[in-house]
Design a protein around this motif. Structure first.
Motif, PDB file in Angstrom:
ATOM      1  N   GLU A  26       0.845  -1.195   0.000  1.00  0.00           N
ATOM      2  CA  GLU A  26       0.000   0.000   0.000  1.00  0.00           C
ATOM      3  C   GLU A  26       0.876   1.238   0.000  1.00  0.00           C
ATOM      4  OE1 GLU A  26      -3.897   1.922   2.219  1.00  0.00           O
ATOM      5  OE2 GLU A  26      -3.252  -0.145   2.651  1.00  0.00           O
ATOM      6  N   ARG A  27       1.889   1.271   0.864  1.00  0.00           N
ATOM      7  CA  ARG A  27       2.871   2.346   0.854  1.00  0.00           C
ATOM      8  C   ARG A  27       4.062   1.939   1.706  1.00  0.00           C
ATOM      9  NH1 ARG A  27       1.300   7.727   4.127  1.00  0.00           N
ATOM     10  NH2 ARG A  27       3.472   8.107   3.548  1.00  0.00           N
ATOM     11  N   LEU A  28       5.192   2.590   1.494  1.00  0.00           N
ATOM     12  CA  LEU A  28       6.393   2.381   2.291  1.00  0.00           C
ATOM     13  C   LEU A  28       6.832   3.740   2.833  1.00  0.00           C
ATOM     14  CD1 LEU A  28       8.349   0.063  -0.197  1.00  0.00           C
ATOM     15  CD2 LEU A  28       7.210  -0.665   1.906  1.00  0.00           C
ATOM     16  N   THR A  29       7.294   3.769   4.077  1.00  0.00           N
ATOM     17  CA  THR A  29       7.763   5.017   4.680  1.00  0.00           C
ATOM     18  C   THR A  29       9.183   4.838   5.198  1.00  0.00           C
ATOM     19  OG1 THR A  29       6.958   4.515   6.907  1.00  0.00           O
ATOM     20  CG2 THR A  29       5.406   5.570   5.394  1.00  0.00           C
ATOM     21  N   LYS A  30       9.936   5.924   5.157  1.00  0.00           N
ATOM     22  CA  LYS A  30      11.330   5.861   5.601  1.00  0.00           C
ATOM     23  C   LYS A  30      11.423   5.535   7.085  1.00  0.00           C
ATOM     24  CE  LYS A  30      13.041   9.017   2.041  1.00  0.00           C
ATOM     25  NZ  LYS A  30      13.669  10.332   1.735  1.00  0.00           N
ATOM     26  N   ASP A  31      10.574   6.165   7.890  1.00  0.00           N
ATOM     27  CA  ASP A  31      10.661   5.964   9.338  1.00  0.00           C
ATOM     28  C   ASP A  31      10.367   4.531   9.741  1.00  0.00           C
ATOM     29  OD1 ASP A  31      11.287   8.612   9.652  1.00  0.00           O
ATOM     30  OD2 ASP A  31       9.245   9.249  10.169  1.00  0.00           O
ATOM     31  N   LEU A  32       9.375   3.928   9.111  1.00  0.00           N
ATOM     32  CA  LEU A  32       8.961   2.585   9.505  1.00  0.00           C
ATOM     33  C   LEU A  32       9.734   1.494   8.771  1.00  0.00           C
ATOM     34  CD1 LEU A  32       7.056   0.699  11.048  1.00  0.00           C
ATOM     35  CD2 LEU A  32       5.395   0.971   9.172  1.00  0.00           C
ATOM     36  N   HIS A  33       9.832   1.597   7.470  1.00  0.00           N
ATOM     37  CA  HIS A  33      10.340   0.473   6.682  1.00  0.00           C
ATOM     38  C   HIS A  33      11.845   0.471   6.483  1.00  0.00           C
ATOM     39  CE1 HIS A  33       6.009   0.742   5.567  1.00  0.00           C
ATOM     40  NE2 HIS A  33       6.094  -0.576   5.658  1.00  0.00           N
ATOM     41  N   LEU A  34      12.527   1.535   6.887  1.00  0.00           N
ATOM     42  CA  LEU A  34      13.989   1.545   6.843  1.00  0.00           C
ATOM     43  C   LEU A  34      14.596   1.442   8.230  1.00  0.00           C
ATOM     44  CD1 LEU A  34      14.729   4.263   4.102  1.00  0.00           C
ATOM     45  CD2 LEU A  34      14.561   1.778   3.845  1.00  0.00           C
ATOM     46  N   SER A  35      13.757   1.121   9.211  1.00  0.00           N
ATOM     47  CA  SER A  35      14.253   0.977  10.580  1.00  0.00           C
ATOM     48  C   SER A  35      15.086  -0.287  10.712  1.00  0.00           C
ATOM     49  CB  SER A  35      13.078   0.943  11.564  1.00  0.00           C
ATOM     50  OG  SER A  35      12.222  -0.149  11.257  1.00  0.00           O
ATOM     51  N   GLU A  36      15.864  -0.341  11.778  1.00  0.00           N
ATOM     52  CA  GLU A  36      16.772  -1.482  11.995  1.00  0.00           C
ATOM     53  C   GLU A  36      15.979  -2.788  12.039  1.00  0.00           C
ATOM     54  OE1 GLU A  36      20.258  -2.926  15.108  1.00  0.00           O
ATOM     55  OE2 GLU A  36      19.278  -0.978  15.333  1.00  0.00           O
ATOM     56  N   GLY A  37      16.424  -3.758  11.274  1.00  0.00           N
ATOM     57  CA  GLY A  37      15.759  -5.050  11.210  1.00  0.00           C
ATOM     58  C   GLY A  37      14.722  -5.116  10.117  1.00  0.00           C
ATOM     59  N   ARG A  38      13.929  -4.051   9.965  1.00  0.00           N
ATOM     60  CA  ARG A  38      12.881  -4.057   8.939  1.00  0.00           C
ATOM     61  C   ARG A  38      13.490  -3.961   7.547  1.00  0.00           C
ATOM     62  NH1 ARG A  38       7.296  -2.650   9.229  1.00  0.00           N
ATOM     63  NH2 ARG A  38       6.365  -4.007   7.637  1.00  0.00           N
ATOM     64  N   LEU A  39      14.529  -3.142   7.399  1.00  0.00           N
ATOM     65  CA  LEU A  39      15.170  -2.972   6.097  1.00  0.00           C
ATOM     66  C   LEU A  39      15.702  -4.305   5.587  1.00  0.00           C
ATOM     67  CD1 LEU A  39      17.539  -0.130   4.971  1.00  0.00           C
ATOM     68  CD2 LEU A  39      18.168  -2.497   4.563  1.00  0.00           C
ATOM     69  N   GLU A  40      16.410  -5.030   6.439  1.00  0.00           N
ATOM     70  CA  GLU A  40      16.993  -6.306   6.021  1.00  0.00           C
ATOM     71  C   GLU A  40      15.919  -7.302   5.605  1.00  0.00           C
ATOM     72  OE1 GLU A  40      17.734  -4.670   8.693  1.00  0.00           O
ATOM     73  OE2 GLU A  40      19.877  -4.177   8.555  1.00  0.00           O
ATOM     74  N   SER A  41      14.814  -7.307   6.339  1.00  0.00           N
ATOM     75  CA  SER A  41      13.728  -8.240   6.042  1.00  0.00           C
ATOM     76  C   SER A  41      13.070  -7.919   4.708  1.00  0.00           C
ATOM     77  CB  SER A  41      12.690  -8.189   7.166  1.00  0.00           C
ATOM     78  OG  SER A  41      11.554  -8.963   6.834  1.00  0.00           O
ATOM     79  N   LEU A  42      12.811  -6.633   4.471  1.00  0.00           N
ATOM     80  CA  LEU A  42      12.160  -6.238   3.227  1.00  0.00           C
ATOM     81  C   LEU A  42      13.091  -6.413   2.032  1.00  0.00           C
ATOM     82  CD1 LEU A  42      10.277  -3.057   4.474  1.00  0.00           C
ATOM     83  CD2 LEU A  42       9.238  -5.216   3.721  1.00  0.00           C
ATOM     84  N   ALA A  43      14.394  -6.170   2.234  1.00  0.00           N
ATOM     85  CA  ALA A  43      15.359  -6.371   1.154  1.00  0.00           C
ATOM     86  C   ALA A  43      15.439  -7.850   0.788  1.00  0.00           C
ATOM     87  CB  ALA A  43      16.726  -5.840   1.561  1.00  0.00           C
ATOM     88  N   ALA A  44      15.385  -8.720   1.792  1.00  0.00           N
ATOM     89  CA  ALA A  44      15.398 -10.161   1.520  1.00  0.00           C
ATOM     90  C   ALA A  44      14.145 -10.576   0.758  1.00  0.00           C
ATOM     91  CB  ALA A  44      15.505 -10.929   2.835  1.00  0.00           C
ATOM     92  N   GLN A  45      13.010  -9.985   1.134  1.00  0.00           N
ATOM     93  CA  GLN A  45      11.753 -10.259   0.422  1.00  0.00           C
ATOM     94  C   GLN A  45      11.849  -9.821  -1.040  1.00  0.00           C
ATOM     95  OE1 GLN A  45       8.297  -7.607   0.979  1.00  0.00           O
ATOM     96  NE2 GLN A  45       7.173  -9.429   1.685  1.00  0.00           N
ATOM     97  N   LEU A  46      12.423  -8.639  -1.255  1.00  0.00           N
ATOM     98  CA  LEU A  46      12.574  -8.123  -2.622  1.00  0.00           C
ATOM     99  C   LEU A  46      13.506  -9.017  -3.429  1.00  0.00           C
ATOM    100  CD1 LEU A  46      12.952  -4.387  -3.564  1.00  0.00           C
ATOM    101  CD2 LEU A  46      14.400  -6.104  -4.658  1.00  0.00           C
ATOM    102  N   ARG A  47      14.578  -9.455  -2.796  1.00  0.00           N
ATOM    103  CA  ARG A  47      15.520 -10.343  -3.478  1.00  0.00           C
ATOM    104  C   ARG A  47      14.836 -11.634  -3.892  1.00  0.00           C
ATOM    105  NH1 ARG A  47      19.752 -10.364  -6.728  1.00  0.00           N
ATOM    106  NH2 ARG A  47      21.047 -12.209  -6.489  1.00  0.00           N
TER     107      ARG A  47
END
Length: 537
Positions: A26-47
């Motif tokens: 729906e949307r991605l935000t810098k504060d929420l989705h680039l936070s520690e731990g969340r970034l790695e998880s979402l990057a793995a999902q994208l990969r």
């Protein structure tokens, strides 16, 4: 926005699957989705999505987890693309294309981002930029259209339509603004062309696949738009000029005008005699002799490529030596020679090591991205995320902006260096506030705009004499502004050179010592070099 929703409908129909390449957000935000731990998880999902799609993934933005179209505001969409770009970089991928649509009953938008495996294009290449010039209907756009597509013209200027940017230009067969084309060469020197330059994906593919790029700034041949031609030849960071002369018409007043501008800016130039298929061999030879006389009258040395060869042309071309060849876009005669020239001609020196600067040539707005400033990088390099200053505004101030993203011929890149034609999406400013002639510089710089500067000028043509207070239009970089000229000796005659104080009539601009400019008013024309930007006491 994209007119065809088929891309969106197909992605929604495929839906999210465990081993699939489609992801709904729906949307991605810098504060929420680039936070520690969340970034790695979402990057793995994208990969995972990219690998599942054999190197390509589709992210649908503005939809719920079950595929319902919710829509988000343009600012939120822009932030989502910023976050998605960072996630892609973390996952060893990049955003290749973005399309947007109205979300329906809401006032939001929905978009589809295509992501591909691998880093964004490395633009550290031997990319040259060529500016075309010549009289109207002498075949500039047609020649470039055949070069970038490899397709012969139909004899009616059909290939020129690939470069025109306004509907009325296509209807009338005249170019009224600058247009752009690109093709390239692979590592073996073979040409990489576009099947259909009207497709953004074709242009992006050339940029992505070519080892060496050749960009064309196609200018305007019709006399009423000479100001636009000057802007194209002075305001772009060109490596070479390509002057065309039609074999059925020969050199004209406009030919001489355009040649004068090319030579006044000291741009190494090639002359192509076009439309050789439309006349006899005797007429072609006659026009070649006329071109050679024209060059000698301008104190330049013509070099016939037919007589001396491509090697000699590449070795000898400079501000004084001008290679000449004969071409036909219909029979394609001479175009392989141009291919070889553009594949082998060296990149001219640009200040790639200095601080970044780019004069704005065009502006536009992209839904979901925002304001975009387009131009040729003049010095240094710029990266996505860089903090910049934009200006000067009418009061001389500069505005803080951020380079949200960078595109080169519809291909997103993470940096651009001196000599590249790019569009930079800017955060922190509206498109209506950006004007041609403004400049982008690093935020930690201290740009000082000026209303007045001193220059060494030469009068190329004037019916009488230039007196104190004469007001032509100054063309400097992408600046086109009325200004008054105040000769140190009180006046300047045709052919004279001298020092003059120049004052912009309406507002200040960023001007630096060493910059060259053209001034023109009616039939009057001259050139100059900035020698001092210190305010007069």
């Amino acid at each position: 926005m994209s007119a065809d929703r088929a891309v969106l409908d197909r992605a929604l129909a495929r839906g999210e699957q465990e081993g699939g390449s489609v992801e709904f957000k729906e949307r991605l935000t810098k504060d929420l989705h680039l936070s520690e731990g969340r970034l790695e998880s979402l990057a793995a999902q994208l990969r995972h999505r990219v690998l599942s799609g054999d190197g390509e993934a589709t992210y649908v933005v503005g939809v719920t987890d079950d595929g319902g179209v919710a829509g988000i505001q343009p600012d939120a969409f822009s932030e989502t693309m910023d976050v998605l770009s960072l996630l892609a970089e973390e996952a060893g991928a990049h955003i290749d294309d973005v399309q947007t649509w109205d979300a329906g009953d809401t006032d939001g938008i929905v978009g589809v981002a295509t992501l591909r495996e691998g880093a964004v294009l490395d633009t550290d290449d031997d990319h040259i930029v060529v500016g075309t010039a010549g009289h109207v209907d002498h075949g500039k756009s047609t020649l470039v259209g055949s070069l970038v597509t490899g397709q012969p013209d139909d004899g009616q200027g059909g290939t020129r339509s690939f470069l025109d940017v306004q509907p009325h230009e296509v209807e009338r067969g005249l170019s009224a603004d600058l247009s752009y084309g690109v093709y390239g060469f692979d590592e073996r020197g073979g040409p990489i062309r576009m099947d259909n330059p009207d497709r953004k994906s074709d242009r992006a593919a050339v940029v992505r696949e070519a080892e060496r790029l050749v960009s064309f700034v196609d200018t305007v041949g019709h006399e009423p738009w000479l100001r636009t031609t000057i802007r194209g030849l002075v305001g772009q960071k060109l490596d070479y000029g390509l002057l065309v002369v039609a074999a059925d018409d020969g050199p004209t007043k406009t030919t001489r005008e355009h040649l004068g501008i090319l030579l006044a800016t000291e741009l190494p130039t090639v002359v192509a005699v076009t439309k050789a298929d439309a006349v006899s061999d005797e007429r072609v030879a006659e026009v070649e002799r006329e071109v050679e006389r024209l060059l000698r009258d301008a104190d330049r040395t013509p070099l016939s490529i037919e007589r001396h060869g491509v090697d000699a042309a590449i070795e000898e071309i400079n501000e004084q030596v001008v290679p000449v060849l004969t071409t036909s876009a219909v029979t394609m005669d001479g175009l392989p020679v141009l291919d070889e020239l553009f594949e082998r001609l060296p990149k001219t020196d640009h200040d790639a090591d200095g601080d970044f600067s780019m004069y704005v040539d065009r502006t536009y707005s992209v839904t979901g991205v925002g304001a975009v400033a387009s131009g040729t990088v003049r010095t240094g390099r710029v990266e996505a995320g860089d903090e910049l200053l934009l200006g000067p505004m009418s009061d001389g101030s500069f505005r803080e902006v951020e380079a949200r993203s960078i595109e080169m011929h519809y291909h997103r890149v993470d940096e651009a260096r001196a000599g590249r034609i790019v569009g930079i999406a800017l955060k922190g400013v509206k498109e209506a506030d950006i004007e041609r002639g403004m400049v982008l510089v690093p935020r930690d710089s201290a740009p000082t705009p000026v209303r007045e500067f001193t220059a060494e000028v030469m009068v190329l043509n004037h019916p009488t004499r230039i007196d104190d207070g004469y007001e032509p239009v100054i063309h400097l970089e992408t600046v086109s502004e009325a200004a008054s000229i105040h000769p140190a000796e009180g006046q300047l005659l045709p052919g004279d050179s001298g020092i003059a104080r120049i004052r912009f009539k309406f507002q200040p601009y960023l001007v630096e010592e060493g910059q060259r400019f053209v001034f023109r008013e009616g039939s009057s024309k001259g050139v100059g070099t900035v020698t001092d930007v210190t305010p007069a006491e």
